[in-house]
Each structure stands twice: as structure tokens, then as C-alpha cells.
Design an enzyme around this catalytic site. Structure first.
Site, short mmCIF file in Angstrom:
data_model
loop_
_atom_site.label_atom_id
_atom_site.label_comp_id
_atom_site.label_asym_id
_atom_site.label_seq_id
_atom_site.Cartn_x
_atom_site.Cartn_y
_atom_site.Cartn_z
N THR A 1 19.31 43.89 2.92
CA THR A 1 18.32 42.96 3.49
C THR A 1 18.42 41.60 2.81
O THR A 1 18.36 40.55 3.47
CB THR A 1 16.90 43.54 3.34
OG1 THR A 1 16.86 44.79 4.02
CG2 THR A 1 15.85 42.61 3.91
N GLN A 2 18.59 41.61 1.49
CA GLN A 2 18.69 40.34 0.74
C GLN A 2 20.05 39.68 0.95
O GLN A 2 20.14 38.45 0.96
CB GLN A 2 18.42 40.58 -0.75
CG GLN A 2 17.02 41.10 -1.02
CD GLN A 2 15.94 40.26 -0.36
OE1 GLN A 2 15.98 39.03 -0.41
NE2 GLN A 2 14.98 40.92 0.29
N ARG B 1 39.70 44.96 1.09
CA ARG B 1 41.04 44.97 0.47
C ARG B 1 41.12 43.92 -0.63
O ARG B 1 40.75 42.76 -0.42
CB ARG B 1 42.13 44.65 1.51
CG ARG B 1 42.27 45.66 2.61
CD ARG B 1 42.61 47.05 2.12
NE ARG B 1 43.94 47.19 1.58
CZ ARG B 1 44.42 48.34 1.10
NH1 ARG B 1 43.66 49.42 1.08
NH2 ARG B 1 45.64 48.42 0.64
N ARG C 1 51.32 44.98 -0.30
CA ARG C 1 50.13 44.12 -0.36
C ARG C 1 50.52 42.67 -0.11
O ARG C 1 49.79 41.93 0.54
CB ARG C 1 49.45 44.26 -1.72
CG ARG C 1 48.66 45.56 -1.83
CD ARG C 1 47.84 45.61 -3.11
NE ARG C 1 47.12 46.87 -3.18
CZ ARG C 1 45.84 47.04 -2.79
NH1 ARG C 1 45.14 46.03 -2.34
NH2 ARG C 1 45.27 48.20 -2.85
N GLY D 1 29.94 44.93 9.63
CA GLY D 1 29.79 43.51 9.96
C GLY D 1 28.37 43.01 10.03
O GLY D 1 28.10 42.00 10.69
N SER D 2 27.45 43.64 9.30
CA SER D 2 26.06 43.15 9.39
C SER D 2 25.91 41.79 8.70
O SER D 2 25.09 40.98 9.13
CB SER D 2 25.09 44.18 8.80
OG SER D 2 25.19 44.25 7.41
N HIS E 1 29.13 40.39 -3.03
CA HIS E 1 29.34 41.64 -3.74
C HIS E 1 27.98 42.30 -3.95
O HIS E 1 27.03 41.64 -4.38
CB HIS E 1 30.03 41.38 -5.08
CG HIS E 1 30.27 42.63 -5.86
ND1 HIS E 1 31.27 43.52 -5.53
CD2 HIS E 1 29.63 43.15 -6.91
CE1 HIS E 1 31.23 44.54 -6.37
NE2 HIS E 1 30.23 44.35 -7.21
N ASP F 1 35.98 40.27 -8.42
CA ASP F 1 34.52 40.16 -8.58
C ASP F 1 34.12 39.40 -9.83
O ASP F 1 33.12 39.73 -10.48
CB ASP F 1 33.87 41.56 -8.58
CG ASP F 1 34.06 42.28 -7.25
OD1 ASP F 1 34.15 41.60 -6.22
OD2 ASP F 1 34.12 43.52 -7.25
N LEU G 1 42.74 41.15 -2.73
CA LEU G 1 43.69 40.12 -2.32
C LEU G 1 44.49 39.64 -3.52
O LEU G 1 43.94 39.49 -4.62
CB LEU G 1 42.93 38.96 -1.67
CG LEU G 1 42.17 39.36 -0.40
CD1 LEU G 1 41.07 38.36 -0.08
CD2 LEU G 1 43.13 39.52 0.77
N1 NHR Z 1 40.30 39.81 -4.10
C1 NHR Z 1 40.32 39.10 -5.23
N2 NHR Z 1 41.52 38.70 -5.67
N3 NHR Z 1 39.23 38.78 -5.94
C2 NHR Z 1 38.04 39.22 -5.52
O1 NHR Z 1 36.96 38.90 -6.24
C3 NHR Z 1 37.92 40.00 -4.34
C4 NHR Z 1 39.12 40.27 -3.64
C5 NHR Z 1 39.09 41.05 -2.48
C6 NHR Z 1 37.91 41.57 -2.03
C7 NHR Z 1 35.49 42.04 -2.31
C8 NHR Z 1 35.19 43.12 -3.36
C9 NHR Z 1 33.71 43.43 -3.49
O2 NHR Z 1 32.86 42.57 -3.24
C10 NHR Z 1 36.73 41.33 -2.73
C11 NHR Z 1 36.73 40.53 -3.88
C12 NHR Z 1 37.56 45.85 -2.30
C13 NHR Z 1 37.79 46.52 -3.49
C14 NHR Z 1 38.75 47.68 -3.56
O3 NHR Z 1 38.86 48.33 -4.57
C15 NHR Z 1 37.15 46.07 -4.62
C16 NHR Z 1 36.30 44.97 -4.56
C17 NHR Z 1 36.09 44.31 -3.36
C18 NHR Z 1 36.72 44.76 -2.23
N4 NHR Z 1 39.52 47.94 -2.47
C19 NHR Z 1 40.53 48.98 -2.38
C20 NHR Z 1 41.93 48.36 -2.48
O4 NHR Z 1 42.83 49.10 -2.92
C21 NHR Z 1 40.47 49.69 -1.05
C22 NHR Z 1 39.15 50.33 -0.79
C23 NHR Z 1 38.99 50.71 0.68
O5 NHR Z 1 39.86 50.41 1.51
O6 NHR Z 1 37.94 51.29 0.99
O7 NHR Z 1 42.14 47.21 -2.06
O8 NHR Z 1 33.35 44.54 -3.93
C1 GAR Z 2 27.81 44.93 2.08
O1 GAR Z 2 26.81 45.59 1.32
C2 GAR Z 2 28.72 44.13 1.17
O2 GAR Z 2 28.06 43.54 0.10
C3 GAR Z 2 29.63 45.22 0.68
O3 GAR Z 2 29.85 46.10 1.76
C4 GAR Z 2 28.77 45.97 2.68
C5 GAR Z 2 29.32 45.50 4.00
O4 GAR Z 2 28.35 45.54 4.99
N1 GAR Z 2 30.86 44.67 0.22
C6 GAR Z 2 31.65 45.32 -0.59
O5 GAR Z 2 31.34 46.39 -1.08
C7 GAR Z 2 32.96 44.63 -0.87
N2 GAR Z 2 33.76 45.51 -1.62
P1 GAR Z 2 28.55 44.79 6.37
O6 GAR Z 2 29.94 45.14 6.88
O7 GAR Z 2 27.49 45.35 7.25
O8 GAR Z 2 28.40 43.33 6.10
#
Ligand code: NHR
Ligand code: GAR
Length: 216
Positions: A168-169, A87, A61, A12-13, A105, A141, A89
């Protein structure tokens, strides 16, 4: 004043950076899909309402998405912010929040969608890496880009040092994007393009490695 709901899965940073940014909006709730997310404690310490919608407790899901949406909608937010939310969505969920669902991302999209972005950037030999804030669309993404921040990659970087430089960014870029949205300056156009009013045009360039003769 607009209100937002923040979704997290862990540390949660990025959420904390939003709390610290003193944004002109109400943070109505922080919701996690994991009960042990560190960020939930931080939110509680700030007096923000928290909730857990555990994906592990839902049979599919679709059921998880529906439960999550129900919890979000109790707060009637203008914007839903994914901040390290892990997760994927479903289409119905994403369509419900069209134009008001944002994600950060940890790569310069469209490079490296999905997971393990820092490792993949190192393996690819990138000299520049970074993060992207985008509106969420059903395709993972791939949604319209709001803001990106670039950082150099150094030969001695590990996944951890690179992730820290990007993070940081993230903590600058994401609060800025949310600020634009809650100020009413940022919208997703009907053509799927990002509209930002009053945009500055004096952005700098990042060359990496740095040139021998830096511009003065
Ligand atoms: N949902 C949609 N429909 N579109 C996007 O662009 C999304 C999204 C949900 C989350 C964040 C994303 C990232 O920034 C995000 C963007 C989780 C996974 C993943 O593979 C991939 C990308 C992102 C978030 N999750 C696995 C799953 O089965 C579980 C991984 C785990 O629990 O550690 O959902 O990168
Ligand atoms: C962040 O680097 C964010 O960009 C990344 O996880 C970290 C969460 O840090 N997000 C993903 O990889 C989404 N799939 P935080 O919990 O400290 O904000």
C-alpha cells in the site's frame, strides 16, 4: 515532456499505481522478462505499448541485458523504472542508465537486500518495516535512496499481511519519486548523493509499538 519505460516481471501493481497517478510524463512502454506477467495485460488495457524480452530465451545474462537495453532504447526514455522486476542486471546495463534507473525494494534498505524481505523482517523481530525507492547501482539494492515509507509490524502478522501493508505504501512512494524525477526536481549527484529540490521538512515519526501517550 519526459518519458519513462517501466520494467515488470509479474503482477504490476506498482506500474498500475503509476498509471493511476496521472504523472506528467509519457509512459512509452512496459517491458517484461516474462511473457505471462499479469501487468502486461493491464498495460495493454491502458493502450500502452508492451514488449517481452524473455530471459529464458537468452544464452547468458549479458545477452539478455543487451536485448533488454535495445528494446528500452527504441523508446529513448528519460527514466527506466523497475517495478517488481526480478532479474539482477549486469554492470554494463546499470552504467548505461546511470542516474536514470530506479527500483522499488520491499524493505527499509540497507536492511534486507535481496529476496524474501517480509519473511526476513518477521524473523528478525522488526517492529518497523517498509519500502525503499533507490537509484540502481551495480551493487544489488545498495544504490542512493530517494524515498522510504515505514509501516508497523504486528505480532500477528504473516508474510502476506505484512507484504500487503508495505505494498500500500509502495503505491504512494513510487509514483511520488517518479513525479519528482519527471518534474526535473530529482537527480543523482556526481558524488552519488540524491538531490531533491524544494524538499519538505515536516516529516512525521512512526513509533512502533505506539507509545502510551501519543503526541497531540
Ligand atoms: N540490478 C542491479 N544491478 N542492482 C540492483 O539494485 C537491482 C538490479 C536488478 C533488480 C530489484 C531487486 C529488488 O528490489 C533489482 C535491483 C531480483 C533479485 C534476484 O535475486 C534480487 C533483487 C532484486 C531483483 N533475482 C534472481 C536472479 O537470479 C531471480 C529471481 C526470480 O526470477 O524470481 O536474477 O529486490
Ligand atoms: C513489490 O512488493 C516490489 O517491491 C517487489 O515485488 C513486488 C512487485 O509487485 N520487488 C521486488 O521484490 C524486487 N526484487 P507488483 O508487480 O505488483 O508491483
Amino acid at each position: 515532456m519526459k518519458s519513462i519505460v517501466i520494467l515488470i516481471s509479474g503482477r504490476g501493481s506498482n506500474m498500475e499505481a503509476m498509471l493511476a497517478a496521472d504523472l506528467p510524463c509519457r509512459i512509452a512502454a512496459v517491458i517484461s522478462n516474462k511473457a505471462d506477467a499479469k501487468g502486461l495485460e493491464t498495460a495493454r488495457d491502458h493502450g500502452i505499448a508492451t514488449a517481452v524480452v524473455a530471459h529464458a530465451e537468452h544464452a547468458s545474462r549479458e545477452l539478455f541485458d543487451a536485448a533488454l537495453a535495445a528494446e528500452i532504447d527504441r523508446h529513448r526514455p528519460d527514466l527506466v523504472v523497475l517495478a517488481g522486476f526480478m532479474r539482477i542486471l549486469g554492470d554494463d546495463f546499470v552504467r548505461r542508465y546511470h542516474g536514470r534507473l530506479m527500483n522499488i525494494h520491499p524493505s527499509l534498505l540497507p536492511a534486507f537486500p535481496g529476496l524474501h524481505t517480509h519473511r526476513r523482517a518477521l524473523e528478525a523481530g522488526c517492529r518497523i518495516h517498509g519500502c525503499t525507492v533507490h537509484f540502481v547501482t551495480p551493487a544489488l539494492d545498495s544504490g542512493p535512496v530517494v524515498i522510504q515509507a515505514a509501516v508497523p509490524v504486528f505480532a500477528e502478522d504473516s508474510e502476506a499481511t505484512l507484504a500487503a501493508r508495505v505494498l500500500t505504501q509502495e503505491h504512494f512512494a513510487y509514483p511520488q519519486a517518479v513525479r519528482w524525477f519527471v518534474e526535473g526536481r530529482l537527480t543523482l549527484g556526481r558524488d552519488g548523493r540524491v538531490l531533491l529540490s524544494g524538499e519538505r521538512r515536516d516529516g512525521d515519526v512512526l513509533l512502533s509499538p505506539a507509545p502510551d501517550h501519543p503526541k497531540s
